[in-house]
Scaffold this motif. Structure first.
Motif, PDB file in Angstrom:
ATOM      1  N   MET A 288      48.310  48.068  46.949  1.00 38.30           N
ATOM      2  CA  MET A 288      47.637  49.341  46.747  1.00 38.30           C
ATOM      3  C   MET A 288      47.599  50.072  48.087  1.00 38.30           C
ATOM      4  SD  MET A 288      44.145  50.022  44.629  1.00 38.30           S
ATOM      5  CE  MET A 288      42.828  50.099  45.809  1.00 38.30           C
TER       6      MET A 288
ATOM      7  N   GLU B 150      54.349  53.917  43.383  1.00 39.78           N
ATOM      8  CA  GLU B 150      53.061  53.310  43.041  1.00 39.78           C
ATOM      9  C   GLU B 150      52.330  54.133  41.974  1.00 39.78           C
ATOM     10  OE1 GLU B 150      48.781  52.062  45.038  1.00 39.78           O
ATOM     11  OE2 GLU B 150      50.445  52.521  46.363  1.00 39.78           O
TER      12      GLU B 150
ATOM     13  N   GLU C 115      52.239  53.046  38.372  1.00 40.31           N
ATOM     14  CA  GLU C 115      51.412  51.905  37.981  1.00 40.31           C
ATOM     15  C   GLU C 115      50.043  52.333  37.433  1.00 40.31           C
ATOM     16  OE1 GLU C 115      51.108  49.285  41.336  1.00 40.31           O
ATOM     17  OE2 GLU C 115      53.263  49.422  41.747  1.00 40.31           O
ATOM     18  N   TYR C 116      49.751  53.617  37.513  1.00 40.96           N
ATOM     19  CA  TYR C 116      48.442  54.115  37.087  1.00 40.96           C
ATOM     20  C   TYR C 116      48.564  54.919  35.795  1.00 40.96           C
ATOM     21  CZ  TYR C 116      47.196  52.688  41.758  1.00 40.96           C
ATOM     22  OH  TYR C 116      47.000  51.942  42.900  1.00 40.96           O
TER      23      TYR C 116
ATOM     24  N   VAL D 258      41.445  49.790  38.828  1.00 43.02           N
ATOM     25  CA  VAL D 258      42.041  48.935  39.861  1.00 43.02           C
ATOM     26  C   VAL D 258      41.339  47.588  39.958  1.00 43.02           C
ATOM     27  CG1 VAL D 258      43.069  50.826  41.165  1.00 43.02           C
ATOM     28  CG2 VAL D 258      40.778  50.022  41.787  1.00 43.02           C
TER      29      VAL D 258
ATOM     30  N   THR E  70      42.730  45.569  36.770  1.00 43.42           N
ATOM     31  CA  THR E  70      44.139  45.190  36.946  1.00 43.42           C
ATOM     32  C   THR E  70      44.359  44.357  38.207  1.00 43.42           C
ATOM     33  OG1 THR E  70      44.597  47.260  38.102  1.00 43.42           O
ATOM     34  CG2 THR E  70      44.999  47.216  35.707  1.00 43.42           C
TER      35      THR E  70
ATOM     36  N   LYS F  41      44.275  45.154  41.234  1.00 44.67           N
ATOM     37  CA  LYS F  41      44.941  45.830  42.362  1.00 44.67           C
ATOM     38  C   LYS F  41      43.984  45.898  43.556  1.00 44.67           C
ATOM     39  CE  LYS F  41      47.776  48.876  39.497  1.00 44.67           C
ATOM     40  NZ  LYS F  41      49.016  48.185  39.753  1.00 44.67           N
ATOM     41  N   TYR F  42      42.687  45.878  43.253  1.00 45.01           N
ATOM     42  CA  TYR F  42      41.674  45.935  44.294  1.00 45.01           C
ATOM     43  C   TYR F  42      40.649  44.841  44.037  1.00 45.01           C
ATOM     44  CZ  TYR F  42      37.683  47.531  47.023  1.00 45.01           C
ATOM     45  OH  TYR F  42      36.622  47.597  47.896  1.00 45.01           O
TER      46      TYR F  42
END
Length: 99
Positions: A1, A47, A50-51, A90, A93, A95-96
């Motif tokens: 990310m 990127e 991916e959202y 995020v 998923t 990602k964070y």
């Protein structure tokens, strides 16, 4: 990310209780994070794919000056909810990861 999104998420975690009893400092933080997001998100390359498309479209339309989208985001609670949706996405998923 991307690093700018990580920083937005870290700062977003400071907004506990915003919807029920926002302080002036929290409102300022929401505005800062919102504009940071609107500036950061378009710089992402692949990127962005991916959202969810809702983020991509809202950011594009806002930055293009679309009247209805800009009107919608005048409401600070809508700004907060958009940031909250992004943060939740995020996190879910992975990602964070909360620090």
């Amino acid at each position: 990310m991307h690093n700018c999104l990580v920083e937005i998420c870290k700062e977003f975690e400071k907004l506990k209780g915003f919807l029920t009893n926002p302080t002036k400092e929290q409102e300022e933080l929401v505005n800062k994070l919102f504009y940071s997001f609107m500036e950061c998100f378009p710089t992402l390359k692949e990127e962005k794919l991916e959202y969810p498309s809702e983020f991509v479209e809202d950011v594009r339309l806002f930055n293009d000056g679309h009247e209805l989208v800009n009107k919608k985001f005048e409401d600070i609670q809508i700004r907060y909810l958009m940031l909250s949706d992004f943060y939740d996405f995020v996190r879910v998923t992975k990602k964070y990861k909360k620090i």
